[in-house]
Design a protein around this motif. Sequence first.
Motif, PDB file in Angstrom:
ATOM      1  N   ASN A   1       1.726   2.301  -1.705  1.00 58.15           N
ATOM      2  CA  ASN A   1       1.014   1.345  -2.550  1.00 58.15           C
ATOM      3  C   ASN A   1       1.260  -0.113  -2.169  1.00 58.15           C
ATOM      4  N   ALA A   2       2.409  -0.382  -1.546  1.00 61.33           N
ATOM      5  CA  ALA A   2       2.671  -1.775  -1.157  1.00 61.33           C
ATOM      6  C   ALA A   2       1.744  -2.181  -0.009  1.00 61.33           C
ATOM      7  N   ALA A   3       1.296  -1.206   0.777  1.00 57.24           N
ATOM      8  CA  ALA A   3       0.356  -1.528   1.859  1.00 57.24           C
ATOM      9  C   ALA A   3      -1.030  -1.725   1.268  1.00 57.24           C
TER      10      ALA A   3
ATOM     11  N   THR B   1     -10.117 -13.760   1.305  1.00 63.44           N
ATOM     12  CA  THR B   1     -10.154 -12.349   1.732  1.00 63.44           C
ATOM     13  C   THR B   1      -8.797 -11.677   1.509  1.00 63.44           C
ATOM     14  N   GLY B   2      -7.829 -12.419   1.022  1.00 61.67           N
ATOM     15  CA  GLY B   2      -6.516 -11.828   0.766  1.00 61.67           C
ATOM     16  C   GLY B   2      -5.413 -12.872   0.886  1.00 61.67           C
ATOM     17  N   THR B   3      -4.195 -12.414   0.754  1.00 57.91           N
ATOM     18  CA  THR B   3      -3.045 -13.322   0.799  1.00 57.91           C
ATOM     19  C   THR B   3      -2.978 -14.070   2.133  1.00 57.91           C
ATOM     20  N   THR B   4      -3.203 -13.351   3.218  1.00 56.95           N
ATOM     21  CA  THR B   4      -3.142 -13.966   4.545  1.00 56.95           C
ATOM     22  C   THR B   4      -4.114 -15.136   4.619  1.00 56.95           C
ATOM     23  N   ASN B   5      -5.314 -14.924   4.136  1.00 56.05           N
ATOM     24  CA  ASN B   5      -6.341 -15.968   4.157  1.00 56.05           C
ATOM     25  C   ASN B   5      -5.901 -17.163   3.302  1.00 56.05           C
TER      26      ASN B   5
ATOM     27  N   GLU C   1      10.276 -13.318   4.948  1.00 51.20           N
ATOM     28  CA  GLU C   1       8.828 -13.437   4.738  1.00 51.20           C
ATOM     29  C   GLU C   1       8.049 -12.394   5.529  1.00 51.20           C
ATOM     30  N   HIS C   2       6.961 -11.973   4.958  1.00 48.43           N
ATOM     31  CA  HIS C   2       5.952 -11.180   5.670  1.00 48.43           C
ATOM     32  C   HIS C   2       5.421 -12.073   6.796  1.00 48.43           C
ATOM     33  N   HIS C   3       4.992 -11.471   7.893  1.00 55.37           N
ATOM     34  CA  HIS C   3       4.461 -12.273   9.009  1.00 55.37           C
ATOM     35  C   HIS C   3       3.359 -13.229   8.546  1.00 55.37           C
ATOM     36  N   SER C   4       2.631 -12.834   7.505  1.00 58.17           N
ATOM     37  CA  SER C   4       1.558 -13.703   6.973  1.00 58.17           C
ATOM     38  C   SER C   4       2.077 -15.013   6.419  1.00 58.17           C
ATOM     39  N   ASN C   5       3.337 -15.019   6.017  1.00 59.26           N
ATOM     40  CA  ASN C   5       3.915 -16.249   5.477  1.00 59.26           C
ATOM     41  C   ASN C   5       4.940 -16.822   6.449  1.00 59.26           C
TER      42      ASN C   5
ATOM     43  N   HIS D   1       7.272 -13.867  -3.585  1.00 59.54           N
ATOM     44  CA  HIS D   1       7.808 -13.590  -4.926  1.00 59.54           C
ATOM     45  C   HIS D   1       8.576 -12.269  -4.894  1.00 59.54           C
ATOM     46  N   VAL D   2       7.948 -11.280  -4.225  1.00 55.29           N
ATOM     47  CA  VAL D   2       8.592  -9.972  -4.051  1.00 55.29           C
ATOM     48  C   VAL D   2       8.484  -9.590  -2.575  1.00 55.29           C
ATOM     49  N   SER D   3       9.597  -9.161  -1.997  1.00 50.33           N
ATOM     50  CA  SER D   3       9.590  -8.769  -0.579  1.00 50.33           C
ATOM     51  C   SER D   3       8.962  -7.390  -0.401  1.00 50.33           C
ATOM     52  N   ASN D   4       8.059  -7.284   0.550  1.00 50.91           N
ATOM     53  CA  ASN D   4       7.379  -6.002   0.773  1.00 50.91           C
ATOM     54  C   ASN D   4       8.238  -4.996   1.521  1.00 50.91           C
ATOM     55  N   SER D   5       9.266  -5.463   2.254  1.00 48.91           N
ATOM     56  CA  SER D   5      10.078  -4.489   2.994  1.00 48.91           C
ATOM     57  C   SER D   5      11.405  -4.196   2.308  1.00 48.91           C
TER      58      SER D   5
ATOM     59  N   ILE E   1       3.774 -19.825  -3.273  1.00 53.66           N
ATOM     60  CA  ILE E   1       4.378 -18.499  -3.470  1.00 53.66           C
ATOM     61  C   ILE E   1       3.402 -17.445  -2.958  1.00 53.66           C
ATOM     62  N   ASP E   2       3.943 -16.554  -2.106  1.00 57.82           N
ATOM     63  CA  ASP E   2       3.196 -15.401  -1.616  1.00 57.82           C
ATOM     64  C   ASP E   2       3.340 -14.312  -2.685  1.00 57.82           C
ATOM     65  N   GLY E   3       2.245 -14.095  -3.402  1.00 57.00           N
ATOM     66  CA  GLY E   3       2.301 -13.167  -4.534  1.00 57.00           C
ATOM     67  C   GLY E   3       1.724 -11.793  -4.226  1.00 57.00           C
ATOM     68  N   ALA E   4       1.629 -11.451  -2.938  1.00 53.34           N
ATOM     69  CA  ALA E   4       1.000 -10.174  -2.558  1.00 53.34           C
ATOM     70  C   ALA E   4       1.663  -8.983  -3.243  1.00 53.34           C
ATOM     71  N   GLN E   5       3.009  -9.027  -3.360  1.00 53.30           N
ATOM     72  CA  GLN E   5       3.714  -7.853  -3.909  1.00 53.30           C
ATOM     73  C   GLN E   5       4.146  -8.028  -5.355  1.00 53.30           C
ATOM     74  N   SER E   6       3.942  -9.207  -5.924  1.00 50.94           N
ATOM     75  CA  SER E   6       4.319  -9.387  -7.334  1.00 50.94           C
ATOM     76  C   SER E   6       3.151  -9.087  -8.257  1.00 50.94           C
TER      77      SER E   6
ATOM     78  N   VAL F   1      -2.733 -14.185  -3.592  1.00 50.72           N
ATOM     79  CA  VAL F   1      -2.763 -12.780  -4.033  1.00 50.72           C
ATOM     80  C   VAL F   1      -3.824 -12.015  -3.229  1.00 50.72           C
ATOM     81  N   SER F   2      -3.567 -10.714  -3.000  1.00 51.98           N
ATOM     82  CA  SER F   2      -4.536  -9.822  -2.338  1.00 51.98           C
ATOM     83  C   SER F   2      -5.172  -8.901  -3.371  1.00 51.98           C
ATOM     84  N   GLY F   3      -6.507  -8.840  -3.386  1.00 56.73           N
ATOM     85  CA  GLY F   3      -7.212  -7.974  -4.333  1.00 56.73           C
ATOM     86  C   GLY F   3      -6.935  -6.497  -4.107  1.00 56.73           C
ATOM     87  N   HIS F   4      -6.809  -6.095  -2.828  1.00 57.18           N
ATOM     88  CA  HIS F   4      -6.660  -4.655  -2.561  1.00 57.18           C
ATOM     89  C   HIS F   4      -5.310  -4.111  -3.001  1.00 57.18           C
ATOM     90  N   LYS F   5      -4.338  -4.996  -3.240  1.00 51.01           N
ATOM     91  CA  LYS F   5      -3.031  -4.513  -3.699  1.00 51.01           C
ATOM     92  C   LYS F   5      -2.974  -4.439  -5.227  1.00 51.01           C
ATOM     93  N   ILE F   6      -3.958  -5.058  -5.887  1.00 54.74           N
ATOM     94  CA  ILE F   6      -4.002  -4.977  -7.357  1.00 54.74           C
ATOM     95  C   ILE F   6      -5.151  -4.055  -7.790  1.00 54.74           C
TER      96      ILE F   6
HETATM   97  C1  LIG Z   1       4.626  -9.956   0.958  1.00 54.51           C
HETATM   98  C2  LIG Z   1       3.294  -9.890   1.620  1.00 54.51           C
HETATM   99  N1  LIG Z   1       2.678 -11.015   1.971  1.00 54.51           N
HETATM  100  C3  LIG Z   1       1.471 -11.027   2.554  1.00 54.51           C
HETATM  101  C4  LIG Z   1       0.812  -9.855   2.830  1.00 54.51           C
HETATM  102  C5  LIG Z   1      -0.531  -9.906   3.496  1.00 54.51           C
HETATM  103  O1  LIG Z   1      -1.504  -9.418   2.642  1.00 54.51           O
HETATM  104  P1  LIG Z   1      -2.987  -9.159   3.186  1.00 54.51           P
HETATM  105  O2  LIG Z   1      -2.839  -8.294   4.395  1.00 54.51           O
HETATM  106  O3  LIG Z   1      -3.650  -8.460   2.046  1.00 54.51           O
HETATM  107  O4  LIG Z   1      -3.583 -10.483   3.486  1.00 54.51           O
HETATM  108  C6  LIG Z   1       1.406  -8.642   2.509  1.00 54.51           C
HETATM  109  C7  LIG Z   1       0.759  -7.363   2.844  1.00 54.51           C
HETATM  110  O5  LIG Z   1       1.372  -6.339   2.941  1.00 54.51           O
HETATM  111  C8  LIG Z   1       2.673  -8.663   1.869  1.00 54.51           C
HETATM  112  O6  LIG Z   1       3.280  -7.528   1.532  1.00 54.51           O
END
Ligand SMILES: Cc1ncc(COP(=O)(O)O)c(C=O)c1O
Length: 406
Positions: A30-32, A93-97, A122-126, A172-176, A199-204, A222-227
Motif C-alpha cells: 500500500n505504501a507504493a 500528478t503526484g508528490t514528485t510533481n 528522504e525518498h529520491h523524489s525529495n 512526514h512519514v518515511s516510506n522505507s 513537507i513530503d506528505g506522500a506517506q502521511s 501529496v499523491s492521489g494514488h496513495k490515498i
Molecule cells: C515518501 C515519499 N515521497 C515521495 C514519493 C513519490 O510519490 P509519487 O511517485 O506518487 O510522486 C513517494 C512514493 O512512494 C514516497 O513514499
Amino acid sequence: MSVKTLAEIRADFPILERKVHGQDLVYFDNAASAQKPRQVVDRISHYYLHQHANVHRGVHALSQEATDAFEAARRRIADFFGAASDREIIFTTGTTNGINLIASSLGKMLEKGSEIVITQMEHHSNMVPWQMMCEDRGMVLRVVPIDERGQINMEAFQNTLNSKTRLVAVNHVSNSLGTINPVEEIIRLAKGVGSLVLIDGAQSAPHMKLNLKELGADFYAVSGHKIFGPTGTGFLYGKEEVLGNMPPYMGGGEMIDRVTIEKSTYQGLPFRFEAGTPNMAGAIGMASAVDYMEEVGFDFIQKQEEELLQYAIKELNNFGGIRFIGEAEKRASLVSFLVEGTHPYDVGSLLDQQGIAVRTGHHCTEPVMDFFGIPGTLRASFAFYNTTEEIDRMMVALDRARKMLS
Ligand SMILES: Cc1ncc(COP(=O)(O)O)c(C=O)c1O
C-alpha cells in the motif's frame, strides 16, 4: 468507529477478492500505491460518461458543469486537508510533481549560496530535485543524518540550520522505515531561522488526519494514488502569501492573464501553476477518495492500522531471525525487514508465488540502504482494509520461503 464494518469496507475493493498464482491475494504494498474503492471508480466513470468537457474556457453548459465539478473537487481537498483557501491547492500528478514544481520555481528566486536542508531518509523524489536545483543554480544541499533506529538526528538538524537556510524539505512519514517525523518541531525550528518548509506528505496523508493551516508548513505535497484515488493525481498545498509570490514553472494555456507576442502576464493562484488542460477526472476522483476516507473515518483507520502494525511486529519477533530496518518510537503501519541469511528479492519472489504482495528493494531511498549497509528490505505496508489473518498468511508464506532458501 466506522459506519462500515471491515467486511463492508473490503467489499468496496473488488481487487481484494482476486487470486494471484492461484492463491487469494494479500496486498501489502500500500505504501507504493493503494487500491481503489468502487466509489472512486464509479465517480470517475460518471464524470467521463456524463459530465466531461474542457474546463474554464467554455460558455456552454457542459463546460460549466465540468468546471463546477473540477473546482468543487479543489474545494473538497482544501476543506479536507485544512487549507485556508482553495487557492492554496494546486493539482499535480503526484508528490514528485509537487516537489519539482517548488524546486523549479524557488530555484529562480533564491540567491546563489542559499542552503537547502533535507535528511538522509528522504525518498529520491525529495532529494534528486534539490540536487538538480543546487547544481543548476549554485545552491548548497545540506543533509541531516539519521540514527540506527531510523530517526532524524534532531541535534544535527538544529546545528545544520543557519542564516543561509532558505528551505527545509522533509518527509512526514518515511516510506522505507515507517518513521513518523516530528514535523511540528522541524517547522518550528526552521521558522526560527526564517526558512521556508516543504513537507513530503506522500506517506502521511493515507494514515492521519491533517490540518495544513494549523501545521504551518509553507508547502505540503501529496499523491492521489496513495490515498485511494486515481493514478497521475495529487496536489501541492502552498500558503497563499508564499506561493502567490512565486513565479510559474510551466508556461501554456490556463495559467496566463494576457499574452502578446512580446510578453505574457500570469494568473493568480491556483491557475498560474496549472498550465494546460488539467486532469479533471483525476481531481474529481481524488476528491471522491477523500470522501471515502472520511466515510471510513480516521478513528477506524488509525485503530485498524495500529493493530496491524503491532501484530506484524509481534509475529515477526516470534518468527525469529528478523532484522528490522526502522524501529522509530513513532511509526506508521509498515514493517521493513530482512530475513537472516536470505536476500530480500528471493524472499519477496517466494511470497509472491504464495499470493502475498510485498515490496522488495531500496524503495527509492538508496541512501537509507547505504546507511544500514544493506541491498534493500522486504516491506509490508498496510492499509485499513488489511486484516491480521492476512498477516498470518504472510507468516506461513515466510516460513515456507525461509525453508526453501535454507
Ligand atoms: C515518501 C515519499 N515521497 C515521495 C514519493 C513519490 O510519490 P509519487 O511517485 O506518487 O510522486 C513517494 C512514493 O512512494 C514516497 O513514499
